[in-house]
Write a protein that holds these residues in place. Structure first.
Motif, PDB file in Angstrom:
ATOM      1  N   LEU A  33       0.825  -1.208   0.000  1.00  0.00           N
ATOM      2  CA  LEU A  33       0.000   0.000   0.000  1.00  0.00           C
ATOM      3  C   LEU A  33       0.862   1.263   0.000  1.00  0.00           C
ATOM      4  O   LEU A  33       0.517   2.241  -0.659  1.00  0.00           O
ATOM      5  N   THR A  34       1.969   1.232   0.713  1.00  0.00           N
ATOM      6  CA  THR A  34       2.860   2.393   0.741  1.00  0.00           C
ATOM      7  C   THR A  34       3.509   2.608  -0.622  1.00  0.00           C
ATOM      8  O   THR A  34       3.695   3.753  -1.049  1.00  0.00           O
ATOM      9  N   LEU A  35       3.844   1.537  -1.318  1.00  0.00           N
ATOM     10  CA  LEU A  35       4.408   1.681  -2.658  1.00  0.00           C
ATOM     11  C   LEU A  35       3.373   2.203  -3.652  1.00  0.00           C
ATOM     12  O   LEU A  35       3.724   2.939  -4.583  1.00  0.00           O
ATOM     13  N   CYS A  36       2.119   1.830  -3.457  1.00  0.00           N
ATOM     14  CA  CYS A  36       1.046   2.317  -4.335  1.00  0.00           C
ATOM     15  C   CYS A  36       0.708   3.780  -4.053  1.00  0.00           C
ATOM     16  O   CYS A  36       0.270   4.493  -4.953  1.00  0.00           O
ATOM     17  N   GLY A  37       0.851   4.172  -2.835  1.00  0.00           N
ATOM     18  CA  GLY A  37       0.565   5.550  -2.451  1.00  0.00           C
ATOM     19  C   GLY A  37       0.871   5.727  -0.980  1.00  0.00           C
ATOM     20  O   GLY A  37       0.565   4.862  -0.169  1.00  0.00           O
ATOM     21  N   TYR A  38       1.449   6.836  -0.652  1.00  0.00           N
ATOM     22  CA  TYR A  38       1.891   7.069   0.726  1.00  0.00           C
ATOM     23  C   TYR A  38       0.709   7.130   1.694  1.00  0.00           C
ATOM     24  O   TYR A  38       0.763   6.561   2.790  1.00  0.00           O
ATOM     25  N   VAL A  39      -0.385   7.784   1.286  1.00  0.00           N
ATOM     26  CA  VAL A  39      -1.540   7.958   2.174  1.00  0.00           C
ATOM     27  C   VAL A  39      -2.222   6.622   2.499  1.00  0.00           C
ATOM     28  O   VAL A  39      -2.549   6.384   3.669  1.00  0.00           O
ATOM     29  N   PRO A  40      -2.455   5.724   1.528  1.00  0.00           N
ATOM     30  CA  PRO A  40      -3.045   4.430   1.906  1.00  0.00           C
ATOM     31  C   PRO A  40      -2.183   3.647   2.895  1.00  0.00           C
ATOM     32  O   PRO A  40      -2.706   2.965   3.776  1.00  0.00           O
ATOM     33  N   GLY A  41      -0.869   3.769   2.776  1.00  0.00           N
ATOM     34  CA  GLY A  41       0.027   3.119   3.724  1.00  0.00           C
ATOM     35  C   GLY A  41      -0.124   3.675   5.126  1.00  0.00           C
ATOM     36  O   GLY A  41      -0.133   2.935   6.107  1.00  0.00           O
ATOM     37  N   ILE A  42      -0.263   4.991   5.232  1.00  0.00           N
ATOM     38  CA  ILE A  42      -0.451   5.625   6.538  1.00  0.00           C
ATOM     39  C   ILE A  42      -1.782   5.210   7.143  1.00  0.00           C
ATOM     40  O   ILE A  42      -1.860   4.864   8.330  1.00  0.00           O
ATOM     41  N   VAL A  43      -2.841   5.228   6.357  1.00  0.00           N
ATOM     42  CA  VAL A  43      -4.174   4.858   6.862  1.00  0.00           C
ATOM     43  C   VAL A  43      -4.165   3.419   7.358  1.00  0.00           C
ATOM     44  O   VAL A  43      -4.681   3.118   8.442  1.00  0.00           O
ATOM     45  N   HIS A  44      -3.578   2.524   6.596  1.00  0.00           N
ATOM     46  CA  HIS A  44      -3.528   1.122   7.006  1.00  0.00           C
ATOM     47  C   HIS A  44      -2.691   0.950   8.269  1.00  0.00           C
ATOM     48  O   HIS A  44      -3.065   0.200   9.174  1.00  0.00           O
ATOM     49  N   ALA A  45      -1.567   1.633   8.353  1.00  0.00           N
ATOM     50  CA  ALA A  45      -0.701   1.519   9.522  1.00  0.00           C
ATOM     51  C   ALA A  45      -1.415   2.007  10.784  1.00  0.00           C
ATOM     52  O   ALA A  45      -1.360   1.351  11.830  1.00  0.00           O
ATOM     53  N   ILE A  46      -2.083   3.131  10.690  1.00  0.00           N
ATOM     54  CA  ILE A  46      -2.806   3.644  11.861  1.00  0.00           C
ATOM     55  C   ILE A  46      -3.944   2.713  12.232  1.00  0.00           C
ATOM     56  O   ILE A  46      -4.199   2.469  13.408  1.00  0.00           O
ATOM     57  N   TRP A  47      -4.617   2.151  11.242  1.00  0.00           N
ATOM     58  CA  TRP A  47      -5.693   1.195  11.514  1.00  0.00           C
ATOM     59  C   TRP A  47      -5.158  -0.039  12.257  1.00  0.00           C
ATOM     60  O   TRP A  47      -5.756  -0.499  13.226  1.00  0.00           O
ATOM     61  N   VAL A  48      -4.023  -0.556  11.812  1.00  0.00           N
ATOM     62  CA  VAL A  48      -3.422  -1.730  12.469  1.00  0.00           C
ATOM     63  C   VAL A  48      -3.026  -1.398  13.902  1.00  0.00           C
ATOM     64  O   VAL A  48      -3.257  -2.185  14.824  1.00  0.00           O
ATOM     65  N   ILE A  49      -2.452  -0.227  14.119  1.00  0.00           N
ATOM     66  CA  ILE A  49      -2.001   0.148  15.453  1.00  0.00           C
ATOM     67  C   ILE A  49      -3.178   0.350  16.400  1.00  0.00           C
ATOM     68  O   ILE A  49      -3.165  -0.110  17.545  1.00  0.00           O
ATOM     69  N   LEU A  50      -4.217   1.021  15.944  1.00  0.00           N
ATOM     70  CA  LEU A  50      -5.362   1.295  16.810  1.00  0.00           C
ATOM     71  C   LEU A  50      -6.287   0.106  16.995  1.00  0.00           C
ATOM     72  O   LEU A  50      -7.086   0.077  17.924  1.00  0.00           O
ATOM     73  N   ARG A  51      -6.192  -0.881  16.103  1.00  0.00           N
ATOM     74  CA  ARG A  51      -7.049  -2.070  16.174  1.00  0.00           C
ATOM     75  C   ARG A  51      -6.724  -2.925  17.383  1.00  0.00           C
ATOM     76  O   ARG A  51      -7.606  -3.548  17.975  1.00  0.00           O
ATOM     77  N   LYS A  52      -5.496  -2.975  17.804  1.00  0.00           N
ATOM     78  CA  LYS A  52      -5.083  -3.857  18.911  1.00  0.00           C
ATOM     79  C   LYS A  52      -5.413  -3.253  20.249  1.00  0.00           C
ATOM     80  O   LYS A  52      -5.174  -2.176  20.575  1.00  0.00           O
TER      81      LYS A  52
END
Length: 52
Positions: A33-52
C-alpha cells in the motif's frame, strides 16, 4: 507507546506496522500500500495500530 508507533507510522508506515505486529501479512500489505501511495500506507498503519 501507541503514540510513538502512530508518529512512526506517519513518517514510515511499514515501521509502525512492524513494531505492532512484526513481519506478517499486515506488514507486507502495508509495504504494498505504501508503494502504491503514501496515504493508503499511513491509513492502514494507523488502523493496524489502533485495532489492537
Amino acid at each position: 507507546m501507541d503514540v510513538i508507533r502512530i508518529l512512526l507510522a506517519i513518517i514510515l508506515p511499514p515501521l509502525g506496522v512492524f513494531l505492532q505486529v512484526g513481519i506478517g501479512l499486515h506488514f507486507w500489505l502495508n509495504i504494498l500500500l505504501t508503494l502504491c501511495g503514501y496515504v493508503p500506507g499511513i491509513v492502514h498503519a494507523i488502523w493496524v495500530i489502533l485495532r489492537k
